[in-house]
Motif scaffolding. Sequence first.
Motif, PDB file in Angstrom:
ATOM      1  N   LEU A  91       0.831  -0.971   0.076  1.00 11.81           N
ATOM      2  CA  LEU A  91      -0.065  -0.019   0.022  1.00 11.81           C
ATOM      3  C   LEU A  91       0.730   1.400   0.113  1.00 11.81           C
ATOM      4  O   LEU A  91       1.973   1.192   0.538  1.00 11.81           O
ATOM      5  N   THR A  99      -1.376   5.345   3.909  1.00 14.83           N
ATOM      6  CA  THR A  99      -2.587   5.029   3.667  1.00 14.83           C
ATOM      7  C   THR A  99      -3.233   4.628   5.306  1.00 14.83           C
ATOM      8  O   THR A  99      -2.560   4.320   6.149  1.00 14.83           O
ATOM      9  N   LYS A 120     -21.232   2.312  -0.532  1.00 17.09           N
ATOM     10  CA  LYS A 120     -20.362   2.254  -1.868  1.00 17.09           C
ATOM     11  C   LYS A 120     -20.536   0.970  -2.527  1.00 17.09           C
ATOM     12  O   LYS A 120     -20.836   0.162  -1.782  1.00 17.09           O
ATOM     13  N   SER A 126      -7.813  -4.734   8.862  1.00 17.08           N
ATOM     14  CA  SER A 126      -7.695  -3.357   7.751  1.00 17.08           C
ATOM     15  C   SER A 126      -8.032  -3.781   6.449  1.00 17.08           C
ATOM     16  O   SER A 126      -8.348  -2.649   5.715  1.00 17.08           O
ATOM     17  N   GLN A 127      -8.564  -4.884   5.974  1.00 16.82           N
ATOM     18  CA  GLN A 127      -8.610  -5.176   4.535  1.00 16.82           C
ATOM     19  C   GLN A 127      -9.577  -6.300   4.654  1.00 16.82           C
ATOM     20  O   GLN A 127      -9.490  -7.200   5.407  1.00 16.82           O
ATOM     21  N   ASP A 129      -9.014  -2.243   0.663  1.00 19.28           N
ATOM     22  CA  ASP A 129      -8.645  -1.289   1.971  1.00 19.28           C
ATOM     23  C   ASP A 129      -9.992  -0.911   2.379  1.00 19.28           C
ATOM     24  O   ASP A 129     -10.742  -0.190   1.885  1.00 19.28           O
ATOM     25  N   ALA A 171     -10.436   1.662   4.887  1.00 22.86           N
ATOM     26  CA  ALA A 171     -10.176   2.885   5.010  1.00 22.86           C
ATOM     27  C   ALA A 171     -10.566   3.614   3.568  1.00 22.86           C
ATOM     28  O   ALA A 171     -11.340   4.538   3.489  1.00 22.86           O
ATOM     29  N   ARG A 172     -10.223   3.090   2.581  1.00 22.84           N
ATOM     30  CA  ARG A 172     -10.155   4.057   1.360  1.00 22.84           C
ATOM     31  C   ARG A 172     -11.626   3.230   0.700  1.00 22.84           C
ATOM     32  O   ARG A 172     -11.890   3.794  -0.643  1.00 22.84           O
ATOM     33  N   GLU A 225     -11.506   0.760  -1.564  1.00 24.54           N
ATOM     34  CA  GLU A 225     -11.527   0.254  -2.722  1.00 24.54           C
ATOM     35  C   GLU A 225     -10.305  -0.985  -3.004  1.00 24.54           C
ATOM     36  O   GLU A 225      -9.698  -1.120  -1.883  1.00 24.54           O
ATOM     37  N   VAL A 276      -6.567  -2.612  -3.740  1.00 24.12           N
ATOM     38  CA  VAL A 276      -5.503  -1.775  -3.783  1.00 24.12           C
ATOM     39  C   VAL A 276      -4.540  -2.861  -4.160  1.00 24.12           C
ATOM     40  O   VAL A 276      -3.352  -2.516  -4.740  1.00 24.12           O
TER      41      VAL A 276
END
Length: 329
Positions: A19, A23, A54, A72-73, A88, A90-91, A93, A95
């Motif tokens: 990452l 991140t 989303k 986290s993933q 990910d 947090a994002r 999306e 990665v």
Amino acid sequence: MTRPRTLARAVATSLMFALPVGTALAKDTGYIFVSSENDNAVTVLDGKRHQVLKTIPTGERPRDMKRSADRSQILVIASNSERVDVIDIARLEVVRSIDVGEDPEMFDFSKDGSRIYVSNEEDAEVSVIDVAANKVLAKIEVGEEPEGMLVSKDGSRLYVTSEVANMVHVIDTASNAILANVVVGNRPRRFADTPDGGEVWVTNELGASVTVLDAKANAVKETVTFAPKGFRSDDVTPVGITMTRDGKTAYVTLGRANHVAVVDVATRKVRDYVLVGNRAWGATLNRDESMLVVVNGLSDDISLVDTKTNKVLRSVAVGRVPHTAVIDD
């Protein structure tokens, strides 16, 4: 199935290295992630209002999902793209992706988190993947159409279902050698194990049952059968299974019977049948085990079940042909 938190450092090292610097980490968001086979996407729901936050594009035909041990993933199998996509949290999306061979369906982590074991259905193989190096370490020949994957609590054994052979393969994870081939019910699919690792439960989709295996002896102990009122045996197709952390209760999705069976693990008795959506497929519990999330593959929704009352709180629309749900809590 809850994995030991001792995996955290290993998985964090093996997955997070790719990452970008900076991140952010997100943990315990309460998000519900649902893979949708016909949308090539994962739907993300808010954990409180259960509204869609989303839709994350993935490879083709996303199916099995698991959360990394550092939380986290989310890893998701994209079967028709022959890879695992890493999301990910947090994002929200993808990665990175991990190549895993032809027609992957289910997977599980090694105890140290450095490897994943993937069932390759068309090849009748299990692929052993080095996560950090994105490299196939070994291929293990098993029976036709392998699906369910479970690494034992101590990490020493891998259990694999073969749908065509009606068999569970028990594999030594140190040598990748098959230790035992155990005949179970008709078309075995997925696993759960008791907290002490002494029993392994496997659903039999075309047997309207669960086979209970003695993990030490690699032998069948008992069979639990299901007969919800108003359904023929042929319509009772168990697939998904999850067990409470104390090992007292198992929840089994009954597929075309549109119910979840609530089973007392000690007595092997069905305590209740809960009506949910069409083709109840996957199931997972939230962290405090107050809610069961059931994935309904043919009504394109999930059912949220109160585990105290065994009543559906609500149904929530997700993507087309949902397969697996993971809760980030």
